[in-house]
Design a protein around this motif. Sequence first.
Motif, PDB file in Angstrom:
ATOM      1  N   LEU A 177      13.565  -1.235   6.723  1.00 50.13           N
ATOM      2  CA  LEU A 177      12.323  -0.507   6.428  1.00 50.13           C
ATOM      3  C   LEU A 177      11.253  -1.365   5.758  1.00 50.13           C
ATOM      4  CD1 LEU A 177      13.943   2.793   5.175  1.00 50.13           C
ATOM      5  CD2 LEU A 177      12.490   2.558   7.171  1.00 50.13           C
ATOM      6  N   ASP A 204       9.742  -1.660   3.270  1.00 51.35           N
ATOM      7  CA  ASP A 204       9.122  -1.089   2.069  1.00 51.35           C
ATOM      8  C   ASP A 204      10.205  -0.645   1.074  1.00 51.35           C
ATOM      9  OD1 ASP A 204       6.362   0.223   1.095  1.00 51.35           O
ATOM     10  OD2 ASP A 204       8.035   1.548   0.598  1.00 51.35           O
ATOM     11  N   GLU A 263      10.064   1.326  -1.615  1.00 52.10           N
ATOM     12  CA  GLU A 263      10.112   2.756  -1.964  1.00 52.10           C
ATOM     13  C   GLU A 263      10.736   3.566  -0.836  1.00 52.10           C
ATOM     14  OE1 GLU A 263       6.480   4.474  -3.323  1.00 52.10           O
ATOM     15  OE2 GLU A 263       6.071   2.795  -4.657  1.00 52.10           O
ATOM     16  N   GLU A 264      10.331   3.220   0.381  1.00 53.13           N
ATOM     17  CA  GLU A 264      10.921   3.924   1.523  1.00 53.13           C
ATOM     18  C   GLU A 264      12.423   3.668   1.581  1.00 53.13           C
ATOM     19  OE1 GLU A 264       9.767   6.062   3.569  1.00 53.13           O
ATOM     20  OE2 GLU A 264       7.665   6.006   2.991  1.00 53.13           O
ATOM     21  N   ASP A 299      14.152   5.807  -0.970  1.00 54.51           N
ATOM     22  CA  ASP A 299      14.228   7.190  -0.464  1.00 54.51           C
ATOM     23  C   ASP A 299      15.291   7.314   0.617  1.00 54.51           C
ATOM     24  OD1 ASP A 299      12.256   7.957  -2.155  1.00 54.51           O
ATOM     25  OD2 ASP A 299      10.655   8.009  -0.649  1.00 54.51           O
ATOM     26  N   ALA A 300      15.300   6.300   1.489  1.00 51.62           N
ATOM     27  CA  ALA A 300      16.271   6.342   2.594  1.00 51.62           C
ATOM     28  C   ALA A 300      17.696   6.313   2.055  1.00 51.62           C
ATOM     29  CB  ALA A 300      16.033   5.165   3.535  1.00 51.62           C
ATOM     30  N   SER A 358      18.066   4.488   8.809  1.00 53.47           N
ATOM     31  CA  SER A 358      16.955   3.585   8.482  1.00 53.47           C
ATOM     32  C   SER A 358      16.113   3.289   9.717  1.00 53.47           C
ATOM     33  CB  SER A 358      17.492   2.283   7.888  1.00 53.47           C
ATOM     34  OG  SER A 358      18.229   2.558   6.731  1.00 53.47           O
ATOM     35  N   SER A 404      13.970   6.217  10.285  1.00 47.91           N
ATOM     36  CA  SER A 404      12.852   6.223   9.336  1.00 47.91           C
ATOM     37  C   SER A 404      11.824   5.170   9.704  1.00 47.91           C
ATOM     38  CB  SER A 404      13.359   5.966   7.916  1.00 47.91           C
ATOM     39  OG  SER A 404      14.244   6.981   7.531  1.00 47.91           O
ATOM     40  N   LEU A 460       7.897   5.564  10.426  1.00 44.36           N
ATOM     41  CA  LEU A 460       6.876   4.858   9.637  1.00 44.36           C
ATOM     42  C   LEU A 460       6.079   3.872  10.463  1.00 44.36           C
ATOM     43  CD1 LEU A 460       9.081   4.075   6.542  1.00 44.36           C
ATOM     44  CD2 LEU A 460       7.210   5.704   6.635  1.00 44.36           C
ATOM     45  N   ARG A 503       2.766   1.806   9.399  1.00 40.54           N
ATOM     46  CA  ARG A 503       2.786   0.359   9.229  1.00 40.54           C
ATOM     47  C   ARG A 503       1.700  -0.308  10.060  1.00 40.54           C
ATOM     48  NH1 ARG A 503       8.241  -0.750   8.803  1.00 40.54           N
ATOM     49  NH2 ARG A 503       7.866  -0.030   6.707  1.00 40.54           N
TER      50      ARG A 503
END
Lengths: 191, 272
Positions: free
Chosen positions: A50, A52, A54-55, A58-59, A92, A95, A99, A103
């Motif tokens: 991912l 990122d 933060e992502e 969360d994931a 992931s 996700s 995203l 992106r």
Amino acid sequence: MSSAYDTTQGEHYDDDYVLVDRILLSDHHAFQSLYEKYYDRVYAIAKGILIDAEEAADAVQEIFTLVYKNLVKFDRRSKFSTWLFRIAVNRSIQSARRLKFRRHLTPYTDAAESVAEPERAPEEVDPRIGEAMATLHPNDRAILTLFYWDELSLQEIAESLGCSSNAAKTRLFRARERFKSAFELLGGTGE
Amino acid sequence: MKNLSPELNNMMWQIAEARDEAAIEEFVSKHPDLRGEMISRVNMVQGLKGSKPHTPKVSAKFLPSPRSLSRETPRALALTVVVFLVAAGAFATMGVLRFIENRNTTATVVTPEKLRPVSANNGSQIEQTVPQGRSQPGPMPDEKPVQPLRAEEPFQRPVTIVAKNMTLDMVLNDIAIQAGLDLQSAPGMPEAMVEIDFRETPAIQVLEALGQTFGFTALIQTSSSALLIPARDQNDPGTPIGSGSVRPSEPSNRGGKLTPLPGLNNDTTQSR
């Protein structure tokens, strides 16, 4: 001994089976143990795919929630970690697809900066490594992450990705070549 | 990058990943032209491995992700959307059906451009007149709207009624059935016995002849309905029937005759 414990004596005996059985007997501390044991590795997978941070965090929560909800479906044909990594990779990648549009709107350099903030980046790491990774397809990032960050064997990668060892080997080779091309395009020669 | 054989390429990756100094030196000594490539790969692998993220502090306790726990939401949302679409479809269908129904029932609504009967010689012939200098169509305040009639309308359908000693009520009923009309009788309509002979005559003309003879007026309500009131306009000279007038004593093939017979008056409202 219950039948659940009997299954732990099979071909794929795994220490984690005991924890799994305890969780299925409503021992929530056991799940906390699994969570702490595998958090780093699952986070590495999520972060590698991912990009990122933060992502990725969360994931990881999503992945462990899924594991918690679907633990009863775990058939013990593989090690618990393999099953967990498989969920982590699939989740992931899902996700990452979600995203993708976001992106596209965010130049990678900005994304890389925002990623670097919450965690301490190794001083000697070439930033172009991350940039080159970001240009790859999530599937390529997944296999590189499993191989280089989680240091799984080709067999474990194959089980995590749901493919044969030979397929995993081929996919790793191609992902590595694509990474190399992207890295060199960014001016990284390594010399 | 130079074109490398797959075996050599694979070997370089393996050496780079193993980071065995001796193996690297040996490879470079054998392939001095690939020294740069080898160093590049070693650094790349080192960079990849070294870029493994430093994991942030693990949450003290596992907190189930609300995103995962709310997986039911999309399903509920989809169900709501489906219900909405079904309701919208039903509403649209009902609307279309209602529109079609309205269009059928209002086929003869007076249009802005009024239609007038052209001539008394032929009742089925109509003329379209548009008042000069009027941008907004519609009836003028002092004008009496005229119900448009068309040849295909029920009132213009030809009817054939030949009978003796028939009640007026039965005659009207026969006209209504043959022309497909809905005739409503107001209280006070005469109930006389009739001798009638009309052949292939428009229903409106037969009604007019009956009205002149028995003293009632057929007020057209819609394209297929009329209210029969037991009164005549004293100033109304009457609409000519067929080619001229009605002669009760002389039957004819076209047009007809009426002969009133003694009968009873009754104050009931009837519908045919």
